[in-house]
Motif scaffolding. Sequence first.
Motif, PDB file in Angstrom:
ATOM      1  N   ASN A   1       0.838  -1.205   0.000  1.00  0.00           N
ATOM      2  CA  ASN A   1       0.000   0.000   0.000  1.00  0.00           C
ATOM      3  C   ASN A   1       0.871   1.254   0.000  1.00  0.00           C
ATOM      4  OD1 ASN A   1      -3.241  -0.165   0.776  1.00  0.00           O
ATOM      5  ND2 ASN A   1      -2.148  -2.077   1.058  1.00  0.00           N
ATOM      6  N   ALA A   2       1.918   1.270   0.851  1.00  0.00           N
ATOM      7  CA  ALA A   2       2.788   2.443   0.947  1.00  0.00           C
ATOM      8  C   ALA A   2       3.451   2.705  -0.405  1.00  0.00           C
ATOM      9  CB  ALA A   2       3.840   2.228   2.032  1.00  0.00           C
ATOM     10  N   TRP A   3       3.902   1.646  -1.048  1.00  0.00           N
ATOM     11  CA  TRP A   3       4.575   1.802  -2.344  1.00  0.00           C
ATOM     12  C   TRP A   3       3.623   2.402  -3.386  1.00  0.00           C
ATOM     13  CZ3 TRP A   3       8.658   2.756  -4.940  1.00  0.00           C
ATOM     14  CH2 TRP A   3       8.676   2.554  -6.318  1.00  0.00           C
ATOM     15  N   TYR A   4       2.419   1.831  -3.505  1.00  0.00           N
ATOM     16  CA  TYR A   4       1.484   2.342  -4.525  1.00  0.00           C
ATOM     17  C   TYR A   4       1.056   3.778  -4.224  1.00  0.00           C
ATOM     18  CZ  TYR A   4       1.222  -2.144  -6.871  1.00  0.00           C
ATOM     19  OH  TYR A   4       1.538  -3.275  -7.569  1.00  0.00           O
ATOM     20  N   LEU A   5       0.952   4.103  -2.943  1.00  0.00           N
ATOM     21  CA  LEU A   5       0.575   5.484  -2.599  1.00  0.00           C
ATOM     22  C   LEU A   5       1.725   6.448  -2.914  1.00  0.00           C
ATOM     23  CD1 LEU A   5      -1.428   4.898   0.711  1.00  0.00           C
ATOM     24  CD2 LEU A   5      -2.336   5.341  -1.573  1.00  0.00           C
ATOM     25  N   LEU A   6       2.977   5.986  -2.734  1.00  0.00           N
ATOM     26  CA  LEU A   6       4.129   6.818  -3.099  1.00  0.00           C
ATOM     27  C   LEU A   6       4.152   7.062  -4.617  1.00  0.00           C
ATOM     28  CD1 LEU A   6       6.823   8.172  -2.047  1.00  0.00           C
ATOM     29  CD2 LEU A   6       7.962   6.061  -2.801  1.00  0.00           C
ATOM     30  N   VAL A   7       3.908   6.003  -5.373  1.00  0.00           N
ATOM     31  CA  VAL A   7       3.865   6.129  -6.842  1.00  0.00           C
ATOM     32  C   VAL A   7       2.807   7.163  -7.242  1.00  0.00           C
ATOM     33  CG1 VAL A   7       3.297   4.922  -9.003  1.00  0.00           C
ATOM     34  CG2 VAL A   7       4.690   3.773  -7.262  1.00  0.00           C
ATOM     35  N   LYS A   8       1.628   7.064  -6.606  1.00  0.00           N
ATOM     36  CA  LYS A   8       0.527   7.981  -6.934  1.00  0.00           C
ATOM     37  C   LYS A   8       0.875   9.419  -6.516  1.00  0.00           C
ATOM     38  CE  LYS A   8      -3.769   8.968  -8.092  1.00  0.00           C
ATOM     39  NZ  LYS A   8      -4.050   9.207  -9.523  1.00  0.00           N
ATOM     40  N   ALA A   9       1.552   9.573  -5.366  1.00  0.00           N
ATOM     41  CA  ALA A   9       1.924  10.915  -4.888  1.00  0.00           C
ATOM     42  C   ALA A   9       2.890  11.570  -5.879  1.00  0.00           C
ATOM     43  CB  ALA A   9       2.550  10.828  -3.496  1.00  0.00           C
ATOM     44  N   TYR A  10       3.856  10.805  -6.385  1.00  0.00           N
ATOM     45  CA  TYR A  10       4.784  11.358  -7.382  1.00  0.00           C
ATOM     46  C   TYR A  10       4.048  11.720  -8.672  1.00  0.00           C
ATOM     47  CZ  TYR A  10       9.350  11.356  -5.230  1.00  0.00           C
ATOM     48  OH  TYR A  10      10.424  11.685  -4.452  1.00  0.00           O
TER      49      TYR A  10
ATOM     50  N   ALA B   1       4.137  15.571  -8.678  1.00  0.00           N
ATOM     51  CA  ALA B   1       5.353  15.933  -9.409  1.00  0.00           C
ATOM     52  C   ALA B   1       5.263  15.540 -10.879  1.00  0.00           C
ATOM     53  CB  ALA B   1       6.559  15.249  -8.757  1.00  0.00           C
ATOM     54  N   ASP B   2       4.094  15.031 -11.292  1.00  0.00           N
ATOM     55  CA  ASP B   2       3.884  14.605 -12.671  1.00  0.00           C
ATOM     56  C   ASP B   2       5.009  13.653 -13.124  1.00  0.00           C
ATOM     57  OD1 ASP B   2       2.435  14.493 -14.947  1.00  0.00           O
ATOM     58  OD2 ASP B   2       3.288  16.305 -15.856  1.00  0.00           O
ATOM     59  N   LYS B   3       5.330  12.722 -12.216  1.00  0.00           N
ATOM     60  CA  LYS B   3       6.487  11.861 -12.457  1.00  0.00           C
ATOM     61  C   LYS B   3       6.088  10.403 -12.245  1.00  0.00           C
ATOM     62  CE  LYS B   3      11.263  11.593 -10.836  1.00  0.00           C
ATOM     63  NZ  LYS B   3      11.861  11.752 -12.153  1.00  0.00           N
ATOM     64  N   ASP B   4       6.383   9.552 -13.230  1.00  0.00           N
ATOM     65  CA  ASP B   4       6.119   8.117 -13.088  1.00  0.00           C
ATOM     66  C   ASP B   4       7.346   7.446 -12.483  1.00  0.00           C
ATOM     67  OD1 ASP B   4       3.594   8.148 -14.196  1.00  0.00           O
ATOM     68  OD2 ASP B   4       4.361   7.985 -16.247  1.00  0.00           O
ATOM     69  N   ILE B   5       7.222   7.000 -11.255  1.00  0.00           N
ATOM     70  CA  ILE B   5       8.376   6.326 -10.654  1.00  0.00           C
ATOM     71  C   ILE B   5       8.153   4.811 -10.665  1.00  0.00           C
ATOM     72  CG2 ILE B   5       8.936   8.309  -9.185  1.00  0.00           C
ATOM     73  CD1 ILE B   5       7.911   6.535  -6.802  1.00  0.00           C
ATOM     74  N   ASP B   6       9.253   4.072 -10.669  1.00  0.00           N
ATOM     75  CA  ASP B   6       9.161   2.620 -10.521  1.00  0.00           C
ATOM     76  C   ASP B   6      10.267   2.160  -9.583  1.00  0.00           C
ATOM     77  OD1 ASP B   6      11.475   2.729 -11.998  1.00  0.00           O
ATOM     78  OD2 ASP B   6      10.571   1.997 -13.855  1.00  0.00           O
TER      79      ASP B   6
ATOM     80  N   ALA C   1       3.420  15.995   1.032  1.00  0.00           N
ATOM     81  CA  ALA C   1       2.077  16.393   1.483  1.00  0.00           C
ATOM     82  C   ALA C   1       1.010  15.478   0.882  1.00  0.00           C
ATOM     83  CB  ALA C   1       1.817  17.847   1.105  1.00  0.00           C
ATOM     84  N   HIS C   2       1.152  15.182  -0.408  1.00  0.00           N
ATOM     85  CA  HIS C   2       0.185  14.281  -1.054  1.00  0.00           C
ATOM     86  C   HIS C   2       0.208  12.905  -0.384  1.00  0.00           C
ATOM     87  CE1 HIS C   2      -0.688  17.044  -4.299  1.00  0.00           C
ATOM     88  NE2 HIS C   2      -1.455  16.151  -4.873  1.00  0.00           N
ATOM     89  N   LEU C   3       1.404  12.383  -0.161  1.00  0.00           N
ATOM     90  CA  LEU C   3       1.489  11.038   0.416  1.00  0.00           C
ATOM     91  C   LEU C   3       0.862  11.021   1.809  1.00  0.00           C
ATOM     92  CD1 LEU C   3       2.347   8.146   0.019  1.00  0.00           C
ATOM     93  CD2 LEU C   3       4.483   8.663   1.148  1.00  0.00           C
ATOM     94  N   LYS C   4       1.119  12.071   2.594  1.00  0.00           N
ATOM     95  CA  LYS C   4       0.542  12.100   3.950  1.00  0.00           C
ATOM     96  C   LYS C   4      -0.982  12.086   3.889  1.00  0.00           C
ATOM     97  CE  LYS C   4       4.547  13.895   6.169  1.00  0.00           C
ATOM     98  NZ  LYS C   4       5.396  15.080   6.231  1.00  0.00           N
ATOM     99  N   SER C   5      -1.533  12.827   2.944  1.00  0.00           N
ATOM    100  CA  SER C   5      -2.990  12.855   2.817  1.00  0.00           C
ATOM    101  C   SER C   5      -3.531  11.485   2.351  1.00  0.00           C
ATOM    102  CB  SER C   5      -3.378  13.985   1.858  1.00  0.00           C
ATOM    103  OG  SER C   5      -4.558  13.691   1.193  1.00  0.00           O
TER     104      SER C   5
ATOM    105  N   THR D   1      -5.775   5.469  -5.614  1.00  0.00           N
ATOM    106  CA  THR D   1      -4.927   5.470  -6.820  1.00  0.00           C
ATOM    107  C   THR D   1      -5.771   5.573  -8.097  1.00  0.00           C
ATOM    108  OG1 THR D   1      -4.968   3.063  -7.009  1.00  0.00           O
ATOM    109  CG2 THR D   1      -3.191   4.011  -5.690  1.00  0.00           C
ATOM    110  N   HIS D   2      -7.080   5.302  -7.942  1.00  0.00           N
ATOM    111  CA  HIS D   2      -8.024   5.332  -9.082  1.00  0.00           C
ATOM    112  C   HIS D   2      -7.632   4.361 -10.189  1.00  0.00           C
ATOM    113  CE1 HIS D   2     -10.388   8.395  -7.320  1.00  0.00           C
ATOM    114  NE2 HIS D   2      -9.404   9.262  -7.294  1.00  0.00           N
ATOM    115  N   GLU D   3      -7.000   3.263  -9.802  1.00  0.00           N
ATOM    116  CA  GLU D   3      -6.600   2.323 -10.832  1.00  0.00           C
ATOM    117  C   GLU D   3      -6.608   0.903 -10.298  1.00  0.00           C
ATOM    118  OE1 GLU D   3      -2.806   3.149 -12.630  1.00  0.00           O
ATOM    119  OE2 GLU D   3      -3.039   1.374 -13.889  1.00  0.00           O
TER     120      GLU D   3
END
Length: 287
Positions: free
Chosen positions: A31-40, A44-49, A67-71, A86-88
């Motif tokens: 969950n933490a990983w997917y939320l971090l991906v979504k926050a970026y 930051a308009d950035k796709d991280i992997d 801030a996004h990740l905390k929310s 994540t809407h996905e």
Amino acid sequence: MKLSEITTVKQLLDDACRELKDNNVPEAELNAWYLLVKAYEDAADKDIDKAWFYTHSDEKVPEEVSAHLKSFVAHRTKGTPLEYITHETEFMGLSFYVDFRVLIPRQDTECLVEEAMKQCKGKTVLDMCTGSGCIAISLEKLAECASVTASDISSEALAVAKINAKNNNSNIEFIQSDLWKNITKKYDIITCNPPYIKRDVIPTLMREVKDFEPVLALDGGGSGLDKYELILSEIKEHLNAGAMAFFEIGYDQGATVGDLFKKAGFTDVKVTKDLAGNDRVVSGTFL
Ligand code: GLN
């Protein structure tokens, strides 16, 4: 120096993970990983992997990402399903947009698609109670159907299904209809994952389901069978000769829904199990 100014990517992910664990969120790491991906993505308009993560984990995190990740973590700890944040979600290898207007596609439902798709080539298909459109769109993309129609009582759900058809470049006819009300044609294949949870079982479901998913998509009435009875009582008028139907069921509904299929005039009535070994799909042929 404020802690937020020195937060690295790794520290942020660890903090999110700890917070989720402390709040008993299952699969906290994932969950933490997917939320971090979504926050970026959002901040930051950035796709991280993972490859990016391992080469950038000691870098400082932009304030907006943090801030996004905390929310996101706050919503997740209060029970919002990961997929509504994540809407996905993935279903049959395809990507689906989801939000609170639709039930999140379940992996168990792939069993229904796998059974139905063996029969769909060159056939006209109706998917009733389509929700996110995951069944209709998977069949249209993967099974060489002649045509696919999808219906739902909820125009809000249909709005989501239309987004998914567009995103997947899938050609589906949508009909807003309370079961058969606005359905006029006959079909070769009818698929359906109706609401089938017994009303008094709903309060015992996981909070992610009972507090966040649309109750309209879950509530099968006092017996859990209301929608099967209503749909099967009129299904005959909408079946071409030799048509087949594939309905998802709850683990304990194989015998009762099987009987309703027989009463509706189906032969070769079969119950198929999902990967967990539970009864999941009832199918039959209309001669
Ligand atoms: N399988 C879903 C659940 O476990 C219910 C789906 C339905 O009612 N159609 O919550």
